[in-house]
Design an enzyme around this catalytic site. Structure first.
Site, PDB file in Angstrom:
ATOM      1  N   ASP A  22       0.843  -1.186   0.000  1.00 19.95           N
ATOM      2  CA  ASP A  22       0.000   0.000   0.000  1.00 19.95           C
ATOM      3  C   ASP A  22       0.882   1.241   0.000  1.00 19.95           C
ATOM      4  O   ASP A  22       1.697   1.430   0.904  1.00 19.95           O
ATOM      5  CB  ASP A  22      -0.904  -0.015   1.238  1.00 19.95           C
ATOM      6  CG  ASP A  22      -1.757   1.229   1.327  1.00 19.95           C
ATOM      7  OD1 ASP A  22      -1.953   1.897   0.288  1.00 19.95           O
ATOM      8  OD2 ASP A  22      -2.239   1.533   2.440  1.00 19.95           O
ATOM      9  N   ASN A  24      -0.431   4.548  -0.426  1.00 17.49           N
ATOM     10  CA  ASN A  24      -1.069   5.798  -0.013  1.00 17.49           C
ATOM     11  C   ASN A  24      -1.804   5.705   1.321  1.00 17.49           C
ATOM     12  O   ASN A  24      -2.591   6.573   1.673  1.00 17.49           O
ATOM     13  CB  ASN A  24      -2.017   6.320  -1.105  1.00 17.49           C
ATOM     14  CG  ASN A  24      -3.215   5.395  -1.296  1.00 17.49           C
ATOM     15  OD1 ASN A  24      -3.277   4.308  -0.714  1.00 17.49           O
ATOM     16  ND2 ASN A  24      -4.173   5.831  -2.099  1.00 17.49           N
ATOM     17  N   ASP A  26      -4.231   3.832   2.494  1.00 18.60           N
ATOM     18  CA  ASP A  26      -5.660   3.536   2.681  1.00 18.60           C
ATOM     19  C   ASP A  26      -5.911   2.056   2.992  1.00 18.60           C
ATOM     20  O   ASP A  26      -7.054   1.610   3.052  1.00 18.60           O
ATOM     21  CB  ASP A  26      -6.483   3.981   1.463  1.00 18.60           C
ATOM     22  CG  ASP A  26      -6.170   3.155   0.223  1.00 18.60           C
ATOM     23  OD1 ASP A  26      -5.247   2.307   0.261  1.00 18.60           O
ATOM     24  OD2 ASP A  26      -6.860   3.362  -0.803  1.00 18.60           O
ATOM     25  N   ASP A  30      -1.489  -1.034  -3.911  1.00 22.48           N
ATOM     26  CA  ASP A  30      -1.745  -0.201  -5.088  1.00 22.48           C
ATOM     27  C   ASP A  30      -0.469  -0.023  -5.922  1.00 22.48           C
ATOM     28  O   ASP A  30       0.603  -0.539  -5.567  1.00 22.48           O
ATOM     29  CB  ASP A  30      -2.287   1.175  -4.661  1.00 22.48           C
ATOM     30  CG  ASP A  30      -1.399   1.825  -3.600  1.00 22.48           C
ATOM     31  OD1 ASP A  30      -0.161   1.760  -3.754  1.00 22.48           O
ATOM     32  OD2 ASP A  30      -1.926   2.382  -2.626  1.00 22.48           O
ATOM     33  N   ASP A  99      -3.329  -9.215 -16.973  1.00 20.20           N
ATOM     34  CA  ASP A  99      -4.255 -10.337 -16.913  1.00 20.20           C
ATOM     35  C   ASP A  99      -5.399 -10.027 -17.878  1.00 20.20           C
ATOM     36  O   ASP A  99      -5.999  -8.952 -17.814  1.00 20.20           O
ATOM     37  CB  ASP A  99      -4.792 -10.478 -15.486  1.00 20.20           C
ATOM     38  CG  ASP A  99      -4.925 -11.923 -15.061  1.00 20.20           C
ATOM     39  OD1 ASP A  99      -5.572 -12.682 -15.813  1.00 20.20           O
ATOM     40  OD2 ASP A  99      -4.404 -12.292 -13.992  1.00 20.20           O
ATOM     41  N   ASP A 200      -6.690 -15.483 -18.520  1.00 21.41           N
ATOM     42  CA  ASP A 200      -7.468 -16.152 -17.477  1.00 21.41           C
ATOM     43  C   ASP A 200      -8.416 -17.214 -18.047  1.00 21.41           C
ATOM     44  O   ASP A 200      -9.182 -16.929 -18.974  1.00 21.41           O
ATOM     45  CB  ASP A 200      -8.279 -15.066 -16.757  1.00 21.41           C
ATOM     46  CG  ASP A 200      -8.958 -15.555 -15.510  1.00 21.41           C
ATOM     47  OD1 ASP A 200      -8.265 -15.870 -14.540  1.00 21.41           O
ATOM     48  OD2 ASP A 200     -10.199 -15.625 -15.517  1.00 21.41           O
ATOM     49  N   GLU A 254      -3.967 -19.707 -19.150  1.00 17.84           N
ATOM     50  CA  GLU A 254      -4.304 -20.513 -17.975  1.00 17.84           C
ATOM     51  C   GLU A 254      -5.304 -21.590 -18.368  1.00 17.84           C
ATOM     52  O   GLU A 254      -6.299 -21.292 -19.022  1.00 17.84           O
ATOM     53  CB  GLU A 254      -4.918 -19.636 -16.881  1.00 17.84           C
ATOM     54  CG  GLU A 254      -5.126 -20.415 -15.596  1.00 17.84           C
ATOM     55  CD  GLU A 254      -6.216 -19.861 -14.684  1.00 17.84           C
ATOM     56  OE1 GLU A 254      -6.176 -20.165 -13.486  1.00 17.84           O
ATOM     57  OE2 GLU A 254      -7.108 -19.150 -15.159  1.00 17.84           O
ATOM     58  N   HIS A 327      -1.902 -16.813  -6.805  1.00 21.32           N
ATOM     59  CA  HIS A 327      -2.971 -16.324  -5.918  1.00 21.32           C
ATOM     60  C   HIS A 327      -4.132 -17.305  -5.767  1.00 21.32           C
ATOM     61  O   HIS A 327      -5.070 -17.022  -5.028  1.00 21.32           O
ATOM     62  CB  HIS A 327      -3.482 -14.995  -6.479  1.00 21.32           C
ATOM     63  CG  HIS A 327      -4.146 -15.180  -7.818  1.00 21.32           C
ATOM     64  ND1 HIS A 327      -3.430 -15.599  -8.937  1.00 21.32           N
ATOM     65  CD2 HIS A 327      -5.429 -15.062  -8.212  1.00 21.32           C
ATOM     66  CE1 HIS A 327      -4.268 -15.702  -9.953  1.00 21.32           C
ATOM     67  NE2 HIS A 327      -5.477 -15.383  -9.544  1.00 21.32           N
ATOM     68  N   ASP A 328      -4.108 -18.423  -6.471  1.00 19.63           N
ATOM     69  CA  ASP A 328      -5.224 -19.369  -6.420  1.00 19.63           C
ATOM     70  C   ASP A 328      -4.955 -20.601  -5.565  1.00 19.63           C
ATOM     71  O   ASP A 328      -5.823 -21.468  -5.446  1.00 19.63           O
ATOM     72  CB  ASP A 328      -5.576 -19.851  -7.836  1.00 19.63           C
ATOM     73  CG  ASP A 328      -6.264 -18.769  -8.646  1.00 19.63           C
ATOM     74  OD1 ASP A 328      -6.914 -17.888  -8.030  1.00 19.63           O
ATOM     75  OD2 ASP A 328      -6.169 -18.807  -9.880  1.00 19.63           O
TER      76      ASP A 328
HETATM   77  C1  GLC Z   1      -8.657 -17.810 -12.732  1.00 17.61           C
HETATM   78  C2  GLC Z   1      -8.047 -16.847 -11.757  1.00 17.61           C
HETATM   79  C3  GLC Z   1      -8.852 -16.862 -10.502  1.00 17.61           C
HETATM   80  C4  GLC Z   1     -10.247 -16.398 -10.824  1.00 17.61           C
HETATM   81  C5  GLC Z   1     -10.868 -17.246 -11.923  1.00 17.61           C
HETATM   82  C6  GLC Z   1     -12.089 -16.587 -12.493  1.00 17.61           C
HETATM   83  O1  GLC Z   1      -8.563 -19.119 -12.303  1.00 17.61           O
HETATM   84  O2  GLC Z   1      -6.705 -17.128 -11.554  1.00 17.61           O
HETATM   85  O3  GLC Z   1      -8.286 -16.072  -9.494  1.00 17.61           O
HETATM   86  O4  GLC Z   1     -11.038 -16.447  -9.684  1.00 17.61           O
HETATM   87  O5  GLC Z   1      -9.997 -17.462 -12.993  1.00 17.61           O
HETATM   88  O6  GLC Z   1     -11.734 -15.445 -13.209  1.00 17.61           O
HETATM   89 CA    CA Z   2      -3.656   2.058  -1.311  1.00 14.90          CA
END
Ligand code: GLC
Ligand code: CA
Length: 551
Positions: A22, A24, A26, A30, A99, A200, A254, A327-328
């Protein structure tokens, strides 16, 4: 396709913007925060960044529900902040990929708002179906996130398809106007100077004609029908022909359940490729099935089979994308490694994939060995998929067991803010963080690891540097040894200049390693290891070593 295949020499760093830094105050990560940390990313040896979505979004799926594709969310700093980051990255010799989420849009997107009101030309932008006289849904497919794949829209008086959250409506890619919109989005970012896209769930975009019921019994009904659908290749070829081929950019697709054979239909360099690389899911499945909700004990041999299969099958034809975290999926130290041996296993996991052939990606926090998060109350979870599983799916399991399942399987385990220091809020923000901080930030954080030569962080730096210096890592032959071992992953890389032998122990036990035939350790140079003192061929918990013989 990227001219000169520049992506083959890169190491990418994935930023999941909400939790990176972060700038700024909040409480929300970002682009100001990213700008501050560009030198840090560069210092790892990374020379590419993949941004998870930065676009305006209601945030139902943390940005994967996009309401405006040609803009940057205000909460992330808007377009000015993005351009500054893009320039800053380029000045440092780093590529930037975005993405591309076009299987679905947010239901707040203008297209959906017009489509539900049958305003042309948007009427057929989505997958609408009338109610059936018998009251049944249009077909029996499941959403991957929330119940069945259909939601009723009062405004239009029809069902729309959503393979993910209810507010993520699937686009009708069979409509040529939708494909033109996609191309417009691609050109917009490429013209601005972006270097490519991570696409994605792109293999879901072509649904089979007539949307028939799924007669199989998979855990997720429909997935074998809409994954790699009938027109997928045609549409990807069209995007490639009309847009990508005109830019020096890379594409990374993906695809859940993709096999090397399927992948090669799209990325075979000798056969008109329409994509550069795939994100496969197999290497995530050594302790789970399909989604992380079906959690099982970690099985090293399963992981090794998958690693080796992809290395061998793509060899000389296509290029691998290498990753262990994103992140998944929950954090790897907590899954394939060990929190008790956080430092040792964090380093070993790095070596397990960084010396394979392909382009590695590192997910924010992975480089310091961040671990899973163990909240006491299921209400603390944010992720739409996790919440649905816990609160809406009936089960006889005890609340304790169900909470444990979230600990092991929730995507939120990898979405807590990056631990920058031992200071308040782990140095992530000066405000109130949007999400919980992992309690272990005083023990695991960037600032402390910067000062420690033996930290996971500095180990990543050394491993990446080596990877870039060693000619055999880029193009050498890959071979796995000791395939039957359920404790060690051993592989070698070889070209006409050198031979490498890499060993990774995946066990807490101290154990004897049998050196593969033909490798004489006495004449080898030890390039990297995660222990100060080596004990012959007895490996300590999660020990890893990289040896070299120069020809
Ligand atoms: C992909 C992304 C995931 C998202 C899903 C729907 O698997 O990596 O984070 O929730 O697609 O967009
Ligand atoms: Ca921020």
């Amino acid at each position: 396709m990227a001219i000169n295949n520049w992506y083959k020499d890169k190491v990418f760093y994935q930023i999941w913007p909400r939790s990176f830094k972060d700038g700024n105050g909040d409480g929300m990560g970002d682009l100001y925060g990213v700008y501050e940390k560009l030198d840090y990313i560069k210092s790892l040896g990374c020379d590419g960044i993949w941004f998870s979505p930065l676009y305006p979004s209601p945030g139902i799926d943390c940005g994967y529900d996009i309401s405006d594709y040609m803009n940057i969310a205000e909460e992330f700093g808007g377009m000015d902040a993005f351009k500054k980051v893009l320039d800053g990255a380029h000045e440092r010799g780093m590529k930037v990929i975005m993405d591309l989420v076009v299987n679905h849009t947010s239901d707040q997107h203008e297209w959906f708002q017009k489509s539900r009101r049958r305003i042309e030309p948007y009427t057929d932008y989505y997958i609408w179906r009338p109610a059936k006289p018998n009251g049944k849904l249009p077909n029996n497919w499941d959403s991957l996130f929330e119940g069945k794949a259909w939601a009723w829209d009062e405004v239009r008086g029809e069902y729309y398809m959503h393979l993910f959250a209810i507010q993520q409506a699937d686009l009708n890619m069979d409509n040529p106007l939708v494909r033109e919109e996609v191309k417009k989005i691609l050109r917009f970012w490429l013209d601005m100077g972006v270097d490519g896209f991570r696409e994605d769930v792109i293999t879901f975009i072509s649904k089979p004609e007539g949307l028939p019921d799924d007669k199989l019994m998979p855990a997720s009904k429909g997935i074998f029908m809409f994954n790699h659908g009938p027109h997928l290749h045609e549409y990807l070829e069209e995007f490639h022909r009309d847009v990508f081929s005109k830019y020096d950019c890379m594409t990374l697709a993906e695809s859940p359940l993709v096999t090397p054979k399927k992948a090669l239909e799209y990325i075979d360099e000798n056969n008109n490729p329409v994509l550069d690389m795939f994100i496969q899911f197999e290497t995530q499945e050594a302790d789970s099935f399909m989604t992380d909700y079906y959690h099982m004990p970690f099985n090293l041999r399963k992981l090794k089979r998958s690693y080796t299969k992809w290395q061998e099958k793509l060899d000389g034809k296509g290029w691998n994308m290498l990753y262990i975290e994103n992140h998944d999926h929950p954090r790897m130290v907590s899954r394939y490694g060990s929190e008790r041996f956080q430092k040792e296993s964090g380093k070993m996991l790095a070596v397990s994939y960084l010396f394979q052939k392909g382009t590695p990606f590192i997910y924010q926090g992975q480089e310091i060995g961040m671990t899973n998060w163990y909240p006491s109350d299921p209400e603390m979870y944010e992720d739409v998929q996790t919440r649905w599983q816990y609160f809406n799916v009936a089960t006889k399991k005890s609340p304790e067991k169900r909470l444990k399942r979230l600990w092991d399987g929730s995507r939120d385990s990898a979405r807590t803010p990056v631990q920058w220091s031992a200071e308040e809020n782990a140095g992530f923000t000066t405000g109130t963080p949007w999400f919980y901080i992992n309690e272990n930030y005083k023990d695991i954080n960037v600032a402390d690891q910067e000062k420690d030569e033996n930290s996971v962080l500095n180990f990543y730096r050394r491993a990446i540097k080596l990877r870039k210096e060693l000619s055999s890592v880029k193009n050498g032959n890959y071979k796995e040894h000791g395939k039957m071992s359920s404790s060690f992953y051993t592989y070698s890389r070889e070209d006409d200049r050198e031979k490498l032998l890499i060993v990774c122990s995946f066990t807490e036990k101290t154990k004897k390693w049998s050196v593969p035939a033909g490798f004489d350790l006495a004449s080898a140079e030890l390039l990297l290891s995660n222990y100060d003192k080596l004990d012959g061929t007895t490996l300590k918990p999660y020990e890893t070593r990289v040896y070299r013989w120069t020809k």
